[in-house]
Design a protein around this motif. Structure first.
Motif, PDB file in Angstrom:
ATOM      1  N   SER A  69       0.832  -1.206   0.000  1.00 30.35           N
ATOM      2  CA  SER A  69       0.000   0.000   0.000  1.00 30.35           C
ATOM      3  C   SER A  69       0.870   1.261   0.000  1.00 30.35           C
ATOM      4  CB  SER A  69      -0.952   0.001   1.186  1.00 30.35           C
ATOM      5  OG  SER A  69      -0.254   0.019   2.400  1.00 30.35           O
ATOM      6  N   THR A  70       2.017   1.204   0.663  1.00 27.45           N
ATOM      7  CA  THR A  70       2.941   2.334   0.650  1.00 27.45           C
ATOM      8  C   THR A  70       3.491   2.552  -0.757  1.00 27.45           C
ATOM      9  OG1 THR A  70       3.537   1.860   2.937  1.00 27.45           O
ATOM     10  CG2 THR A  70       5.033   3.247   1.713  1.00 27.45           C
ATOM     11  N   VAL A  71       3.799   1.461  -1.450  1.00 29.34           N
ATOM     12  CA  VAL A  71       4.278   1.567  -2.826  1.00 29.34           C
ATOM     13  C   VAL A  71       3.192   2.165  -3.717  1.00 29.34           C
ATOM     14  CG1 VAL A  71       4.945   0.210  -4.854  1.00 29.34           C
ATOM     15  CG2 VAL A  71       5.985  -0.259  -2.644  1.00 29.34           C
ATOM     16  N   LEU A  72       1.953   1.741  -3.537  1.00 30.96           N
ATOM     17  CA  LEU A  72       0.864   2.276  -4.359  1.00 30.96           C
ATOM     18  C   LEU A  72       0.641   3.756  -4.109  1.00 30.96           C
ATOM     19  CD1 LEU A  72      -1.719  -0.642  -4.225  1.00 30.96           C
ATOM     20  CD2 LEU A  72      -0.290   0.061  -6.141  1.00 30.96           C
ATOM     21  N   VAL A  73       0.750   4.182  -2.865  1.00 39.27           N
ATOM     22  CA  VAL A  73       0.615   5.614  -2.563  1.00 39.27           C
ATOM     23  C   VAL A  73       1.726   6.396  -3.238  1.00 39.27           C
ATOM     24  CG1 VAL A  73       0.782   7.319  -0.709  1.00 39.27           C
ATOM     25  CG2 VAL A  73      -0.654   5.327  -0.407  1.00 39.27           C
ATOM     26  N   ALA A  74       2.943   5.865  -3.217  1.00 42.69           N
ATOM     27  CA  ALA A  74       4.075   6.567  -3.829  1.00 42.69           C
ATOM     28  C   ALA A  74       3.937   6.620  -5.345  1.00 42.69           C
ATOM     29  CB  ALA A  74       5.378   5.892  -3.454  1.00 42.69           C
ATOM     30  N   LEU A  75       3.404   5.570  -5.942  1.00 35.69           N
ATOM     31  CA  LEU A  75       3.276   5.543  -7.401  1.00 35.69           C
ATOM     32  C   LEU A  75       2.189   6.482  -7.900  1.00 35.69           C
ATOM     33  CD1 LEU A  75       3.755   1.742  -8.185  1.00 35.69           C
ATOM     34  CD2 LEU A  75       5.373   3.622  -8.524  1.00 35.69           C
ATOM     35  N   GLN A  76       1.236   6.826  -7.048  1.00 35.90           N
ATOM     36  CA  GLN A  76       0.174   7.739  -7.467  1.00 35.90           C
ATOM     37  C   GLN A  76       0.653   9.170  -7.552  1.00 35.90           C
ATOM     38  OE1 GLN A  76      -3.176   7.257  -4.926  1.00 35.90           O
ATOM     39  NE2 GLN A  76      -3.849   5.399  -5.941  1.00 35.90           N
ATOM     40  N   ASN A  77       1.730   9.487  -6.863  1.00 41.24           N
ATOM     41  CA  ASN A  77       2.229  10.876  -6.856  1.00 41.24           C
ATOM     42  C   ASN A  77       3.448  11.015  -7.707  1.00 41.24           C
ATOM     43  OD1 ASN A  77       0.257  11.970  -5.206  1.00 41.24           O
ATOM     44  ND2 ASN A  77       1.212  11.050  -3.415  1.00 41.24           N
TER      45      ASN A  77
END
Length: 132
Positions: free
Chosen positions: A124-132
């Motif tokens: 989930s941390t990776v997904l948050v980072a990839l969205q920005n």
């Protein structure tokens, strides 16, 4: 700083999830009550700490070397979850091998549960980072 970001992204997106899965399998299969974890299992939380440390170093660098809208983005809602979830993941990583942790009553399944939670946090941390 580009090297720090590169190591942080490669380790967080590719290496750490793989290591979490391997560690969960190993600790579940080799569980014996009352014995200490193997040395490399005790080093696993240090790898998670290293990942979080690299992320905090890079985030601090961005915080001090940007201004205006770029700096506001670092504190905006979706992106601020990335460092917060990373710090939470470090705590869960330490719980995963702790014999006195909150999930120690689960016995063999304690490490599996905490490492599954850690995997969810990391992804989930990776997904948050990839969205920005």
């Amino acid at each position: 700083m580009a090297t720090v970001f590169w190591v942080h992204s490669i380790f967080g997106e590719r290496v750490l999830p793989f290591l979490i899965i391997l560690m969960a399998i190993f600790l579940t299969v080799t569980y014996k009550p009352g014995i200490e974890s193997p040395r490399f299992a005790r080093l696993f939380p240090v790898l998670v700490d290293l990942q979080v440390g690299l992320g905090i170093i890079y985030w601090s660098f961005l915080l001090w070397n940007t201004s205006g809208a770029s700096q506001e983005r670092l504190f905006s809602f979706p992106f601020i979850l990335h460092p917060m979830l990373g710090i939470l993941a470090a705590g869960v990583g330490h719980m995963s091998i702790s014999a006195e942790g909150p999930l120690a009553k689960l016995g063999r399944w304690g490490p599996l549960v905490t490492l599954t939670l850690l995997l969810v946090l990391v992804l989930s941390t990776v997904l948050v980072a990839l969205q920005n």
